[in-house]
Design a protein around this motif. Sequence first.
Motif, PDB file in Angstrom:
ATOM      1  N   MET A 308       0.619  -1.301  -0.078  1.00 50.20           N
ATOM      2  CA  MET A 308       0.031   0.007   0.350  1.00 50.20           C
ATOM      3  C   MET A 308       0.393   1.969  -0.268  1.00 50.20           C
ATOM      4  SD  MET A 308      -3.245  -1.010   2.570  1.00 50.20           S
ATOM      5  CE  MET A 308      -3.567  -2.684   2.824  1.00 50.20           C
ATOM      6  N   GLY A 309       2.304   1.351   0.762  1.00 51.13           N
ATOM      7  CA  GLY A 309       2.866   2.465   0.965  1.00 51.13           C
ATOM      8  C   GLY A 309       3.139   2.227  -0.437  1.00 51.13           C
ATOM      9  N   LEU A 310       4.160   1.527  -1.070  1.00 50.24           N
ATOM     10  CA  LEU A 310       4.248   1.821  -2.178  1.00 50.24           C
ATOM     11  C   LEU A 310       3.755   2.067  -2.971  1.00 50.24           C
ATOM     12  CD1 LEU A 310       7.085  -1.561  -2.854  1.00 50.24           C
ATOM     13  CD2 LEU A 310       8.193   0.954  -2.356  1.00 50.24           C
ATOM     14  N   PHE A 311       2.456   1.873  -3.904  1.00 53.46           N
ATOM     15  CA  PHE A 311       1.188   2.189  -4.402  1.00 53.46           C
ATOM     16  C   PHE A 311       0.445   2.833  -3.832  1.00 53.46           C
ATOM     17  CE2 PHE A 311       3.587  -2.024  -5.560  1.00 53.46           C
ATOM     18  CZ  PHE A 311       4.300  -1.694  -6.704  1.00 53.46           C
ATOM     19  N   THR A 312       0.342   3.629  -3.362  1.00 55.80           N
ATOM     20  CA  THR A 312      -0.332   4.864  -2.965  1.00 55.80           C
ATOM     21  C   THR A 312      -0.507   5.134  -3.910  1.00 55.80           C
ATOM     22  OG1 THR A 312       1.052   4.471  -0.626  1.00 55.80           O
ATOM     23  CG2 THR A 312      -0.991   6.151  -1.441  1.00 55.80           C
ATOM     24  N   SER A 313      -0.867   5.818  -4.879  1.00 63.61           N
ATOM     25  CA  SER A 313      -1.108   6.304  -5.697  1.00 63.61           C
ATOM     26  C   SER A 313      -2.610   6.061  -6.589  1.00 63.61           C
ATOM     27  CB  SER A 313       0.383   6.845  -6.765  1.00 63.61           C
ATOM     28  OG  SER A 313       0.600   7.713  -5.801  1.00 63.61           O
ATOM     29  N   THR A 314      -1.839   4.187  -6.703  1.00 68.65           N
ATOM     30  CA  THR A 314      -2.642   3.278  -7.676  1.00 68.65           C
ATOM     31  C   THR A 314      -3.676   2.678  -6.483  1.00 68.65           C
ATOM     32  OG1 THR A 314      -1.019   2.617  -9.087  1.00 68.65           O
ATOM     33  CG2 THR A 314      -2.687   1.481  -9.361  1.00 68.65           C
ATOM     34  N   LYS A 315      -5.113   3.494  -6.690  1.00 65.37           N
ATOM     35  CA  LYS A 315      -6.158   3.171  -5.716  1.00 65.37           C
ATOM     36  C   LYS A 315      -6.679   1.619  -5.684  1.00 65.37           C
ATOM     37  CE  LYS A 315     -10.842   4.457  -8.582  1.00 65.37           C
ATOM     38  NZ  LYS A 315     -11.431   5.819  -8.280  1.00 65.37           N
ATOM     39  N   GLU A 316      -6.597   0.746  -7.530  1.00 64.86           N
ATOM     40  CA  GLU A 316      -6.685  -0.899  -7.474  1.00 64.86           C
ATOM     41  C   GLU A 316      -6.263  -0.901  -6.425  1.00 64.86           C
ATOM     42  OE1 GLU A 316      -8.349   1.970 -10.663  1.00 64.86           O
ATOM     43  OE2 GLU A 316      -5.775   2.153  -9.773  1.00 64.86           O
ATOM     44  N   VAL A 317      -4.628  -0.748  -6.488  1.00 63.20           N
ATOM     45  CA  VAL A 317      -3.747  -1.911  -5.985  1.00 63.20           C
ATOM     46  C   VAL A 317      -4.311  -1.643  -4.701  1.00 63.20           C
ATOM     47  CG1 VAL A 317      -1.565  -2.106  -5.301  1.00 63.20           C
ATOM     48  CG2 VAL A 317      -1.869  -1.240  -7.596  1.00 63.20           C
ATOM     49  N   VAL A 318      -4.286  -0.434  -3.735  1.00 68.41           N
ATOM     50  CA  VAL A 318      -4.870  -0.135  -2.817  1.00 68.41           C
ATOM     51  C   VAL A 318      -6.395  -1.022  -1.957  1.00 68.41           C
ATOM     52  CG1 VAL A 318      -5.621   1.754  -0.435  1.00 68.41           C
ATOM     53  CG2 VAL A 318      -3.547   1.788  -3.121  1.00 68.41           C
ATOM     54  N   ILE A 319      -7.283  -1.234  -2.976  1.00 71.23           N
ATOM     55  CA  ILE A 319      -8.396  -1.198  -2.743  1.00 71.23           C
ATOM     56  C   ILE A 319      -8.255  -2.921  -2.212  1.00 71.23           C
ATOM     57  CG2 ILE A 319     -10.664  -2.018  -3.703  1.00 71.23           C
ATOM     58  CD1 ILE A 319     -10.520   0.911  -5.194  1.00 71.23           C
ATOM     59  N   ALA A 320      -7.222  -3.985  -3.109  1.00 79.30           N
ATOM     60  CA  ALA A 320      -6.951  -5.073  -3.457  1.00 79.30           C
ATOM     61  C   ALA A 320      -6.433  -5.370  -1.974  1.00 79.30           C
ATOM     62  CB  ALA A 320      -6.382  -5.321  -4.712  1.00 79.30           C
ATOM     63  N   ALA A 321      -4.830  -4.435  -2.070  1.00 83.83           N
ATOM     64  CA  ALA A 321      -4.643  -4.933  -0.382  1.00 83.83           C
ATOM     65  C   ALA A 321      -5.652  -4.759   0.034  1.00 83.83           C
ATOM     66  CB  ALA A 321      -3.781  -3.822  -0.097  1.00 83.83           C
ATOM     67  N   VAL A 322      -6.376  -3.369   1.089  1.00 79.44           N
ATOM     68  CA  VAL A 322      -7.130  -3.486   1.535  1.00 79.44           C
ATOM     69  C   VAL A 322      -8.305  -5.069   2.246  1.00 79.44           C
ATOM     70  CG1 VAL A 322      -8.921  -2.374   2.505  1.00 79.44           C
ATOM     71  CG2 VAL A 322      -6.974  -0.925   1.580  1.00 79.44           C
ATOM     72  N   ILE A 323      -8.497  -5.262   1.358  1.00 71.32           N
ATOM     73  CA  ILE A 323      -9.724  -6.542   0.246  1.00 71.32           C
ATOM     74  C   ILE A 323      -8.986  -7.850   1.409  1.00 71.32           C
ATOM     75  CG2 ILE A 323     -10.948  -8.151  -0.305  1.00 71.32           C
ATOM     76  CD1 ILE A 323     -11.788  -5.318  -2.217  1.00 71.32           C
ATOM     77  N   PHE A 324      -7.172  -7.694   0.720  1.00 71.23           N
ATOM     78  CA  PHE A 324      -7.049  -8.986   0.935  1.00 71.23           C
ATOM     79  C   PHE A 324      -6.100  -8.928   2.640  1.00 71.23           C
ATOM     80  CE2 PHE A 324      -2.232 -10.286   2.090  1.00 71.23           C
ATOM     81  CZ  PHE A 324      -2.746 -11.739   1.403  1.00 71.23           C
ATOM     82  N   ALA A 325      -5.823  -7.504   3.697  1.00 70.41           N
ATOM     83  CA  ALA A 325      -5.764  -7.678   4.507  1.00 70.41           C
ATOM     84  C   ALA A 325      -6.757  -8.166   4.996  1.00 70.41           C
ATOM     85  CB  ALA A 325      -5.746  -5.868   5.181  1.00 70.41           C
ATOM     86  N   GLY A 326      -8.465  -8.381   4.983  1.00 71.99           N
ATOM     87  CA  GLY A 326      -8.915  -8.651   5.884  1.00 71.99           C
ATOM     88  C   GLY A 326      -8.547 -10.503   6.171  1.00 71.99           C
ATOM     89  N   ALA A 327      -8.301 -11.487   5.682  1.00 71.61           N
ATOM     90  CA  ALA A 327      -8.099 -12.651   5.542  1.00 71.61           C
ATOM     91  C   ALA A 327      -6.985 -12.646   6.261  1.00 71.61           C
ATOM     92  CB  ALA A 327      -7.449 -13.400   4.110  1.00 71.61           C
ATOM     93  N   VAL A 328      -5.813 -11.783   6.627  1.00 66.12           N
ATOM     94  CA  VAL A 328      -4.428 -11.495   7.096  1.00 66.12           C
ATOM     95  C   VAL A 328      -5.360 -11.273   8.289  1.00 66.12           C
ATOM     96  CG1 VAL A 328      -2.778 -10.599   7.964  1.00 66.12           C
ATOM     97  CG2 VAL A 328      -3.376 -11.093   5.060  1.00 66.12           C
ATOM     98  N   LEU A 329      -6.392 -10.239   9.529  1.00 67.36           N
ATOM     99  CA  LEU A 329      -6.635  -9.814  10.365  1.00 67.36           C
ATOM    100  C   LEU A 329      -7.356 -11.141  11.080  1.00 67.36           C
ATOM    101  CD1 LEU A 329      -7.503  -6.345   8.719  1.00 67.36           C
ATOM    102  CD2 LEU A 329      -5.210  -6.870  10.136  1.00 67.36           C
ATOM    103  N   GLY A 330      -8.587 -11.262  10.175  1.00 73.57           N
ATOM    104  CA  GLY A 330      -9.591 -12.914  10.537  1.00 73.57           C
ATOM    105  C   GLY A 330      -8.496 -13.896  11.270  1.00 73.57           C
TER     106      GLY A 330
END
Length: 414
Positions: A308-330
């Motif tokens: 997310m830090g590397l690709f902050t300007s690419t919102k599609e990457v941030v969106i995908a990373a946020v959704i993936f974070a749900g699996a890790v956080l669960g």
Amino acid sequence: MSSLAKSSAAPAELNATLEKSGFLGQPIGVWAVFFTSIIAFMGMGLVNPILRELSEKLMASPSEVSLLYTSYNAVMALAMLITGVVSTRFGMKRTLLAGIGIIALVSVLGGFAGDIWTLVGLRAGWGLGNALFVATALSAMVSLSSNGTAKAIILYEAAVGIGMSVGPLLGGTLGSISWRGPFFGVSILMVLGFVVLTVSMPKPKPLASGAPTAPASLLEPFRAMKHRSLLVLGIVAALYNVGFFTIMAYAPFVMGLKPQEMGFVFLGWGVLLALTSVFMAPKLQKRLGTLKAMSLMLLLFVLDLTVMGLFTSTKEVVIAAVIFAGAVLGNSNTLITTAVMDAAPVARSTSSAAYSFLRFIGAAISPFMANKLAEHFNVHLPFFVGAGFVLLSVLFIRLNRKHLRRIDQARPAH
């Protein structure tokens, strides 16, 4: 007369059958708390999609809006220390109802607020209500469960995941109409939860007989922190929550989506959080052990935040990373919560209070810090700082491994 005897015996036989039936065979009181927990965590997620709307409509900076999380988490951290004492004096059911009632009141007042500072103050009251409910809900589900601690925790984490996945979608839908809509929506949901608990949850038997089940002193959570294993896990959770709330309170500003679109993103996040909490975390724990599985998930979270830090300007990457974070956080939530329940030879309500106090300190610091870093430096830095804090939590586990041995040795069978 015989038919009456048979009919009166039937519920007892049914209850006995349910109690033997495994994961789903829980008493009705557990399901009442489970359902109400979903509603409570829906209330937390309802506000998430409207952070940008609040900034625009109330003419507040992102860091000022982030204080909605800071005041909420700071008060919740302090209030966690008194939850055991309150539930001792008033009983679990009354404490749960008090928490829900406070949330219902402050959320409806929030719908009428005219500036950001009024909302920040009301969110502090929301934190008090949520502390009373959340800490007591976990203890209630564990104590009322007929299938052991581990399964009660999985059920609780499932409620967290379901609530935090459905909540943002509902909040985004209501927020697309007006930013006030989610606050009124929370209030209605809390009233519904209040009714469900009032009707369905029995008084816990130990409290009915007058035997205390929670710490009688405000000092008990601090005494519990003398157990190094519990203190270590609390600090790990505080560090990890810096990354967690970087996603919750900062990522919405980066993604730049409309409220309903934001709701769908966090719906995907919450669905993965719920599924991994229930189905994946127990398998990881059994295969790798609690500490190895926990460290693995935290390292994956470090990588996710770094992306997310590397690709902050690419919102599609941030969106995908946020959704993936749900699996890790669960996975992480379930593994850490299970570890805490067996970390120290003290009452579980005491462990929960001490642990929650520490972890919500990290949750209080993170939102304001992340947005201030973005305002004063650049939009990438908050994700890198969040990743750094989570990496510190992994190193802290490693450095204190000898104090955590009993967790894997006492690992409950799922």
